[in-house]
Enzyme design. Structure first.
Site, short mmCIF file in Angstrom:
data_model
loop_
_atom_site.label_atom_id
_atom_site.label_comp_id
_atom_site.label_asym_id
_atom_site.label_seq_id
_atom_site.Cartn_x
_atom_site.Cartn_y
_atom_site.Cartn_z
N LEU A 1 -83.26 13.68 -17.41
CA LEU A 1 -83.53 14.35 -16.13
C LEU A 1 -84.70 15.29 -16.29
O LEU A 1 -84.69 16.20 -17.12
CB LEU A 1 -82.28 15.12 -15.69
CG LEU A 1 -82.40 16.04 -14.47
CD1 LEU A 1 -82.86 15.25 -13.25
CD2 LEU A 1 -81.09 16.73 -14.20
N CYS A 2 -85.74 15.08 -15.50
CA CYS A 2 -86.90 15.98 -15.55
C CYS A 2 -87.57 16.04 -14.19
O CYS A 2 -87.47 15.13 -13.38
CB CYS A 2 -87.90 15.56 -16.63
SG CYS A 2 -88.52 13.88 -16.48
N VAL A 3 -88.26 17.16 -13.94
CA VAL A 3 -88.88 17.44 -12.65
C VAL A 3 -90.31 17.91 -12.87
O VAL A 3 -90.58 18.70 -13.79
CB VAL A 3 -88.08 18.52 -11.88
CG1 VAL A 3 -88.78 18.90 -10.59
CG2 VAL A 3 -86.66 18.05 -11.61
N ARG B 1 -87.91 24.25 -8.29
CA ARG B 1 -87.28 25.26 -7.43
C ARG B 1 -87.16 24.78 -5.99
O ARG B 1 -87.19 25.56 -5.05
CB ARG B 1 -88.06 26.58 -7.47
CG ARG B 1 -88.42 27.07 -8.86
CD ARG B 1 -87.22 27.40 -9.69
NE ARG B 1 -86.49 28.56 -9.18
CZ ARG B 1 -85.39 29.06 -9.72
NH1 ARG B 1 -84.86 28.46 -10.80
NH2 ARG B 1 -84.79 30.11 -9.21
N GLN B 2 -87.02 23.47 -5.81
CA GLN B 2 -86.86 22.91 -4.46
C GLN B 2 -85.61 22.05 -4.35
O GLN B 2 -85.47 21.29 -3.40
CB GLN B 2 -88.11 22.09 -4.08
CG GLN B 2 -89.39 22.91 -4.05
CD GLN B 2 -90.59 22.08 -3.62
OE1 GLN B 2 -90.63 21.53 -2.53
NE2 GLN B 2 -91.58 22.00 -4.49
N GLY B 3 -84.73 22.14 -5.32
CA GLY B 3 -83.48 21.40 -5.27
C GLY B 3 -83.56 19.96 -5.70
O GLY B 3 -82.63 19.19 -5.46
N ILE B 4 -84.64 19.58 -6.35
CA ILE B 4 -84.84 18.18 -6.71
C ILE B 4 -83.84 17.73 -7.78
O ILE B 4 -83.22 16.67 -7.66
CB ILE B 4 -86.29 17.94 -7.17
CG1 ILE B 4 -87.21 18.03 -5.95
CG2 ILE B 4 -86.44 16.59 -7.86
CD1 ILE B 4 -88.67 17.93 -6.27
N ASN C 1 -79.20 25.49 -24.22
CA ASN C 1 -79.78 25.22 -22.90
C ASN C 1 -78.89 25.80 -21.81
O ASN C 1 -78.31 25.08 -21.01
CB ASN C 1 -79.91 23.71 -22.72
CG ASN C 1 -81.24 23.36 -22.12
OD1 ASN C 1 -81.87 24.19 -21.49
ND2 ASN C 1 -81.66 22.13 -22.32
N TYR D 1 -75.46 21.83 -14.42
CA TYR D 1 -74.42 20.80 -14.43
C TYR D 1 -73.06 21.36 -14.01
O TYR D 1 -72.29 20.68 -13.33
CB TYR D 1 -74.34 20.15 -15.80
CG TYR D 1 -75.52 19.24 -16.08
CD1 TYR D 1 -75.71 18.08 -15.34
CD2 TYR D 1 -76.44 19.54 -17.08
CE1 TYR D 1 -76.80 17.24 -15.58
CE2 TYR D 1 -77.52 18.71 -17.33
CZ TYR D 1 -77.69 17.57 -16.57
OH TYR D 1 -78.77 16.75 -16.82
#
Length: 293
Positions: free
Chosen positions: A220-222, A228-231, A259, A266
Site C-alpha cells: 500500500l502506497c500513496v 492526507r486526502q483519504g486515499i 510503524n 489499520y
C-alpha cells in the site's frame, strides 16, 4: 528511442512489507511515516497546468537496457482509460478519486514506480536512481506474474486514480495516485493464521475453500502529491469490500513494529494484532494484523 527531460516526482508510502528479494540487489523492509500536507488549493488554470505535466523518473523506462519493458509496448504518453470503457469494472468512488483494479500495462508500471519511490524514499545513496529503476522494472513484472491464478491464489493490483474532468487530459502516469495488492490465498493444512509454523504433511492440497481462504493486503502506497486526502483509507475500504464479495471472512496485513502511523491506520479500519503470530515474527520485526470482513 524516446527521450523526455522531466523532473522526478516524490512519493510517500503507506506500509509495504515483504517485497520479493531479487538476485540483482537486496531489499530490506522499510518503515514509513505520514507527513502533514495541506489540502490542495489554487486556481483552475494553475491546477490545469499541473495536471497536464508529466513526471517520470529520469533514465528509467526509456533506457535501452530495459528491453523487457520495451517489449511490453508501454506508452508513457497514454491518456487515462476513459470511464465509459470501464462501465463493467467494479470500482469505489469518493471525492475526486476512483479506486479500481489496474487494467493496462501502463497502470501496472505506474503502480510499480510508486512502490519503487516509496521503498527508496529518504535514502541517501548515490545510486538511488538506478535502484529505483531496477526495483520498478522487477516489480512491474512481478505484478503481472501475481495476477495469474496459481494454486487458488489470486492477486489484484488495485489503483486509485483521479476522476475524469471535462477540460483536463491526464496521462496514466499523472492519474494514478495510489496502489495496493489484494491477494486471495488459502491457509495451509494445520495453519490458523498465514505463515504459522506448523508441521504440515509432506503432500497436502492448498486448493482451499470456505474458511480456509483469506484476503491479504500488501504494498500500500500513496503519491506524495495526493497524501492526507483519504486515499489509503478508501483503497482499504475497496479492498475489504472485494474480500467480502468473494465470500471471505478475514483479511490480513503485515506491518513493521516501529510503524506506529501504519498501525493506527489499520486499527481505524478494524484490523487487530494477531497475538498468536507475534512471537513468530520477532526476528522480522513485524506484526500480523487481521480484520473480519
Amino acid at each position: 528511442m524516446l527521450t523526455i527531460s522531466l523532473h522526478k516526482p516524490e512519493f510517500l508510502s503507506f506500509s509495504h512489507y515483504g517485497f520479493r528479494n531479487f538476485h540483482k540487489f537486496s531489499r530490506t523492509p522499510s518503515s514509513w511515516t505520514i507527513r502533514a500536507m495541506n489540502n490542495y488549493s489554487g486556481s483552475f488554470e494553475t491546477r490545469k497546468k499541473e495536471e497536464l505535466s508529466i513526471q517520470v523518473p529520469a533514465k528509467s523506462i526509456y533506457s535501452s537496457d530495459t528491453q523487457r519493458l520495451t517489449d511490453a509496448d508501454l506508452r508513457f504518453d497514454r491518456l487515462q482509460v476513459p470511464e465509459k470503457e470501464l462501465m463493467h469494472e467494479r470500482k469505489f468512488e469518493f471525492g475526486q478519486f476512483v479506486a479500481r483494479e489496474a487494467v493496462i500495462d501502463e497502470e501496472y508500471w505506474t503502480a510499480a514506480w510508486l512502490r519503487a519511490e516509496s521503498h527508496w524514499e529518504g535514502r541517501n545513496d548515490r545510486y538511488v536512481d538506478n535502484h529505483k529503476r531496477k526495483f520498478a522494472e522487477q516489480e512491474f513484472h512481478a505484478i503481472k506474474r501475481r495476477r495469474t491464478s496459481l494454486h487458488g491464489q489470486k492477486c489484484r493490483c488495485i489503483i486509485m486514480v483521479r476522476k475524469e474532468e471535462k477540460h483536463i487530459k491526464r496521462t496514466v502516469l499523472k492519474g494514478v495516485v495510489g496502489t495496493l495488492d489484494l491477494s486471495v490465498r488459502c491457509l495451509l493444512h494445520g495453519e490458523t493464521f498465514p505463515g504459522e509454523r506448523v508441521k504440515a504433511p509432506l503432500f497436502c492440497s492448498i486448493h482451499g475453500t470456505g474458511p480456509n481462504r483469506y484476503g491479504y493486503v500488501a504494498n500500500l502506497c500513496v503519491a506524495k502529491s495526493a497524501r492526507r486526502q483519504g486515499i489509503a483509507t478508501n483503497m482499504l475500504h475497496f479492498a475489504i469490500d472485494l474480500v467480502k464479495s468473494n465470500g471471505i471472512e478475514h483479511a490480513y496485513v503485515h506491518v513493521h513494529r516501529n510503524n506506529t502511523p501504519a498501525q493506527k491506520l489499520y486499527e481505524k479500519m478494524g484490523f487487530e494484532i494477531v497475538e498468536a503470530a507475534s512471537s513468530q515474527l520477532v526476528e522480522e520485526q513485524t506484526y500480523l494484523l487481521c480484520c473480519k470482513a
